[in-house]
Design a protein around this motif. Structure first.
Motif, PDB file in Angstrom:
ATOM      1  N   HIS A  46       0.838  -1.205   0.000  1.00 37.25           N
ATOM      2  CA  HIS A  46       0.000   0.000   0.000  1.00 37.25           C
ATOM      3  C   HIS A  46       0.874   1.256   0.000  1.00 37.25           C
ATOM      4  CE1 HIS A  46      -3.326   2.682   0.878  1.00 37.25           C
ATOM      5  NE2 HIS A  46      -2.559   3.245   1.788  1.00 37.25           N
ATOM      6  N   ALA A  47       1.867   1.296   0.887  1.00 34.52           N
ATOM      7  CA  ALA A  47       2.744   2.472   0.957  1.00 34.52           C
ATOM      8  C   ALA A  47       3.500   2.675  -0.349  1.00 34.52           C
ATOM      9  CB  ALA A  47       3.725   2.314   2.116  1.00 34.52           C
ATOM     10  N   MET A  48       3.908   1.591  -0.977  1.00 32.20           N
ATOM     11  CA  MET A  48       4.633   1.685  -2.246  1.00 32.20           C
ATOM     12  C   MET A  48       3.750   2.293  -3.335  1.00 32.20           C
ATOM     13  SD  MET A  48       7.393   1.206  -3.923  1.00 32.20           S
ATOM     14  CE  MET A  48       7.742   1.319  -5.683  1.00 32.20           C
ATOM     15  N   ARG A  49       2.492   1.862  -3.386  1.00 30.31           N
ATOM     16  CA  ARG A  49       1.582   2.386  -4.404  1.00 30.31           C
ATOM     17  C   ARG A  49       1.253   3.860  -4.159  1.00 30.31           C
ATOM     18  NH1 ARG A  49       2.860   0.054  -8.358  1.00 30.31           N
ATOM     19  NH2 ARG A  49       2.458  -2.153  -8.568  1.00 30.31           N
ATOM     20  N   VAL A  50       1.136   4.242  -2.902  1.00 29.35           N
ATOM     21  CA  VAL A  50       0.788   5.628  -2.598  1.00 29.35           C
ATOM     22  C   VAL A  50       1.989   6.552  -2.758  1.00 29.35           C
ATOM     23  CG1 VAL A  50       0.005   7.202  -0.774  1.00 29.35           C
ATOM     24  CG2 VAL A  50      -1.128   4.997  -1.078  1.00 29.35           C
ATOM     25  N   LEU A  51       3.167   6.094  -2.302  1.00 33.62           N
ATOM     26  CA  LEU A  51       4.354   6.949  -2.305  1.00 33.62           C
ATOM     27  C   LEU A  51       5.178   6.821  -3.587  1.00 33.62           C
ATOM     28  CD1 LEU A  51       5.522   6.326   1.365  1.00 33.62           C
ATOM     29  CD2 LEU A  51       4.474   8.406   0.462  1.00 33.62           C
ATOM     30  N   GLY A  52       5.139   5.651  -4.231  1.00 35.68           N
ATOM     31  CA  GLY A  52       5.926   5.463  -5.444  1.00 35.68           C
ATOM     32  C   GLY A  52       7.422   5.416  -5.202  1.00 35.68           C
ATOM     33  N   ASP A  53       7.839   5.061  -3.993  1.00 32.94           N
ATOM     34  CA  ASP A  53       9.262   5.038  -3.658  1.00 32.94           C
ATOM     35  C   ASP A  53       9.497   3.908  -2.661  1.00 32.94           C
ATOM     36  OD1 ASP A  53      11.549   5.893  -1.653  1.00 32.94           O
ATOM     37  OD2 ASP A  53      11.930   6.985  -3.514  1.00 32.94           O
ATOM     38  N   SER A  54      10.349   2.944  -3.036  1.00 29.66           N
ATOM     39  CA  SER A  54      10.514   1.749  -2.202  1.00 29.66           C
ATOM     40  C   SER A  54      11.161   2.049  -0.859  1.00 29.66           C
ATOM     41  CB  SER A  54      11.328   0.685  -2.956  1.00 29.66           C
ATOM     42  OG  SER A  54      12.601   1.190  -3.312  1.00 29.66           O
ATOM     43  N   ALA A  55      12.141   2.951  -0.843  1.00 24.29           N
ATOM     44  CA  ALA A  55      12.816   3.272   0.420  1.00 24.29           C
ATOM     45  C   ALA A  55      11.852   3.946   1.392  1.00 24.29           C
ATOM     46  CB  ALA A  55      14.025   4.166   0.157  1.00 24.29           C
ATOM     47  N   GLU A  56      11.053   4.887   0.872  1.00 22.93           N
ATOM     48  CA  GLU A  56      10.075   5.544   1.738  1.00 22.93           C
ATOM     49  C   GLU A  56       8.999   4.568   2.201  1.00 22.93           C
ATOM     50  OE1 GLU A  56       9.595  10.079   1.516  1.00 22.93           O
ATOM     51  OE2 GLU A  56       8.946   9.303  -0.420  1.00 22.93           O
ATOM     52  N   TYR A  87      -3.696   0.254   8.625  1.00 25.79           N
ATOM     53  CA  TYR A  87      -3.863   0.991   7.373  1.00 25.79           C
ATOM     54  C   TYR A  87      -4.032   2.489   7.646  1.00 25.79           C
ATOM     55  CZ  TYR A  87      -4.265  -2.651   3.745  1.00 25.79           C
ATOM     56  OH  TYR A  87      -4.006  -3.641   2.823  1.00 25.79           O
ATOM     57  N   ARG A  88      -4.760   2.831   8.714  1.00 28.27           N
ATOM     58  CA  ARG A  88      -4.950   4.243   9.043  1.00 28.27           C
ATOM     59  C   ARG A  88      -3.611   4.905   9.370  1.00 28.27           C
ATOM     60  NH1 ARG A  88      -8.811   4.748  13.658  1.00 28.27           N
ATOM     61  NH2 ARG A  88     -10.318   4.149  12.064  1.00 28.27           N
ATOM     62  N   VAL A  89      -2.781   4.198  10.160  1.00 33.67           N
ATOM     63  CA  VAL A  89      -1.451   4.726  10.491  1.00 33.67           C
ATOM     64  C   VAL A  89      -0.629   4.905   9.226  1.00 33.67           C
ATOM     65  CG1 VAL A  89       0.731   4.216  11.667  1.00 33.67           C
ATOM     66  CG2 VAL A  89      -1.442   3.805  12.832  1.00 33.67           C
ATOM     67  N   VAL A  90      -0.637   3.893   8.357  1.00 31.97           N
ATOM     68  CA  VAL A  90       0.128   3.967   7.110  1.00 31.97           C
ATOM     69  C   VAL A  90      -0.380   5.111   6.239  1.00 31.97           C
ATOM     70  CG1 VAL A  90       0.641   2.748   4.950  1.00 31.97           C
ATOM     71  CG2 VAL A  90       0.785   1.531   7.126  1.00 31.97           C
ATOM     72  N   ALA A  91      -1.695   5.254   6.128  1.00 37.99           N
ATOM     73  CA  ALA A  91      -2.273   6.344   5.322  1.00 37.99           C
ATOM     74  C   ALA A  91      -1.814   7.706   5.840  1.00 37.99           C
ATOM     75  CB  ALA A  91      -3.799   6.256   5.327  1.00 37.99           C
ATOM     76  N   ASN A  92      -1.817   7.878   7.162  1.00 38.05           N
ATOM     77  CA  ASN A  92      -1.387   9.152   7.743  1.00 38.05           C
ATOM     78  C   ASN A  92       0.105   9.398   7.530  1.00 38.05           C
ATOM     79  OD1 ASN A  92      -3.959   9.813   8.646  1.00 38.05           O
ATOM     80  ND2 ASN A  92      -3.668   8.847  10.636  1.00 38.05           N
ATOM     81  N   LEU A  93       0.916   8.352   7.701  1.00 39.84           N
ATOM     82  CA  LEU A  93       2.357   8.495   7.477  1.00 39.84           C
ATOM     83  C   LEU A  93       2.646   8.839   6.013  1.00 39.84           C
ATOM     84  CD1 LEU A  93       3.701   5.482   9.595  1.00 39.84           C
ATOM     85  CD2 LEU A  93       4.036   7.910  10.097  1.00 39.84           C
ATOM     86  N   CYS A  94       1.917   8.198   5.106  1.00 39.92           N
ATOM     87  CA  CYS A  94       2.101   8.489   3.677  1.00 39.92           C
ATOM     88  C   CYS A  94       1.703   9.934   3.370  1.00 39.92           C
ATOM     89  CB  CYS A  94       1.277   7.530   2.824  1.00 39.92           C
ATOM     90  SG  CYS A  94       1.921   5.846   2.757  1.00 39.92           S
ATOM     91  N   ARG A 144      -5.730   9.099  -4.548  1.00 40.15           N
ATOM     92  CA  ARG A 144      -4.773   8.002  -4.721  1.00 40.15           C
ATOM     93  C   ARG A 144      -4.924   6.984  -3.597  1.00 40.15           C
ATOM     94  NH1 ARG A 144       1.401   9.602  -4.672  1.00 40.15           N
ATOM     95  NH2 ARG A 144       0.426  11.362  -5.712  1.00 40.15           N
ATOM     96  N   GLN A 145      -5.012   7.480  -2.355  1.00 46.19           N
ATOM     97  CA  GLN A 145      -5.154   6.561  -1.228  1.00 46.19           C
ATOM     98  C   GLN A 145      -6.448   5.765  -1.323  1.00 46.19           C
ATOM     99  OE1 GLN A 145      -4.626   9.174   2.165  1.00 46.19           O
ATOM    100  NE2 GLN A 145      -2.545   8.418   2.453  1.00 46.19           N
ATOM    101  N   ALA A 146      -7.533   6.429  -1.667  1.00 43.94           N
ATOM    102  CA  ALA A 146      -8.818   5.742  -1.762  1.00 43.94           C
ATOM    103  C   ALA A 146      -8.804   4.696  -2.870  1.00 43.94           C
ATOM    104  CB  ALA A 146      -9.940   6.758  -2.004  1.00 43.94           C
ATOM    105  N   VAL A 147      -8.249   5.043  -4.023  1.00 40.66           N
ATOM    106  CA  VAL A 147      -8.186   4.106  -5.149  1.00 40.66           C
ATOM    107  C   VAL A 147      -7.325   2.899  -4.798  1.00 40.66           C
ATOM    108  CG1 VAL A 147      -7.288   3.794  -7.489  1.00 40.66           C
ATOM    109  CG2 VAL A 147      -8.699   5.786  -6.951  1.00 40.66           C
ATOM    110  N   VAL A 148      -6.179   3.129  -4.170  1.00 43.21           N
ATOM    111  CA  VAL A 148      -5.302   2.019  -3.797  1.00 43.21           C
ATOM    112  C   VAL A 148      -5.991   1.110  -2.782  1.00 43.21           C
ATOM    113  CG1 VAL A 148      -3.128   1.395  -2.642  1.00 43.21           C
ATOM    114  CG2 VAL A 148      -3.153   3.213  -4.351  1.00 43.21           C
ATOM    115  N   LEU A 149      -6.615   1.702  -1.779  1.00 36.84           N
ATOM    116  CA  LEU A 149      -7.305   0.901  -0.761  1.00 36.84           C
ATOM    117  C   LEU A 149      -8.451   0.087  -1.370  1.00 36.84           C
ATOM    118  CD1 LEU A 149      -7.414   3.520   2.127  1.00 36.84           C
ATOM    119  CD2 LEU A 149      -6.263   1.302   2.238  1.00 36.84           C
ATOM    120  N   ARG A 150      -9.182   0.685  -2.301  1.00 35.70           N
ATOM    121  CA  ARG A 150     -10.355   0.002  -2.871  1.00 35.70           C
ATOM    122  C   ARG A 150      -9.985  -0.984  -3.966  1.00 35.70           C
ATOM    123  NH1 ARG A 150     -13.558  -2.938  -3.510  1.00 35.70           N
ATOM    124  NH2 ARG A 150     -15.708  -2.781  -4.267  1.00 35.70           N
ATOM    125  N   HIS A 151      -9.225  -0.530  -4.949  1.00 34.94           N
ATOM    126  CA  HIS A 151      -9.043  -1.331  -6.157  1.00 34.94           C
ATOM    127  C   HIS A 151      -7.759  -2.152  -6.174  1.00 34.94           C
ATOM    128  CE1 HIS A 151     -12.614   0.213  -8.056  1.00 34.94           C
ATOM    129  NE2 HIS A 151     -12.246   1.441  -7.745  1.00 34.94           N
TER     130      HIS A 151
END
Length: 201
Positions: A46-56, A87-94, A144-151
């Protein structure tokens, strides 16, 4: 978009996660390992799809798990699913990270190769995932977050509403607008990405 959707947690999975978290809080290191093995791929993806950066994405994953371990002693089963909380924590961190920088292009980011696939198939899959990621990067953060979480993560709208702390109607609006924007962004690449003969690529 539906062809990239994954399954969601069952109630049994949620109960198992809570039991493992309680086991960790009571000093069982094996429980922590099992829970981390179950949750890490999902929240990293999820974080990878939202952030687009593997290290982050790795940093966010580690921070989210650290926060989970810290709250383990106070966890009360039945109030929320472990995955929803995480997921909520990850969404906020992203979101925090997205506010601090401009997303970088992903030309050099490749998906793990399937050893059973041919070289041509692997290259096609990498091209598809890169195109999807670049298209996701064009969406506003909340879309972006909503689309990643849903689809991509395959969560239901009520759970997404809990994670993003918004109403279900707002989730429906975000995912609908995000999906339309992705369709437009990817429309000109269908043939190049091997979707020319598919109805729902």
């Amino acid at each position: 978009m539906d062809d990239i959707q994954h399954g969601t947690d069952t109630d049994a999975d949620g109960d198992k996660d809570a039991a493992l978290l309680q086991g960790y809080a009571q000093g069982d290191p094996a429980a922590a390992r099992l829970l981390a093995m179950h949750l890490t791929p999902r929240i990293y993806g999820h974080a990878m799809r939202v952030l687009g950066d593997s290290a982050e994405a790795e940093d966010v994953t580690q921070e989210a798990l650290l926060r989970l371990w810290r709250i383990a002693p106070e966890w009360r089963s039945g109030e929320a699913k472990v995955t929803t909380w995480l997921y909520r924590v990850v969404a906020n961190l992203c979101t925090d990270r997205l506010r601090k920088r401009v997303p970088l292009p992903l030309e050099d980011v490749a998906e793990p190769a399937d050893p059973a696939a041919s070289v041509e198939d692997r290259l096609q899959n990498v091209a598809r995932m890169d195109a999807l990621q670049l298209a996701l990067n064009t969406l506003p953060d909340r879309q972006r977050q909503a689309v990643v979480l849903r689809h991509i993560d395959g969560l239901a709208n009520p759970e997404i509403a809990d994670i993003l702390e918004i109403g279900v109607e707002a989730v429906e609006s975000l995912t609908a607008r995000g999906k339309r924007a992705l369709t437009v962004a990817l429309a000109g690449q269908r043939e190049a990405l091997g979707y020319a003969d598919e109805k729902n690529g």
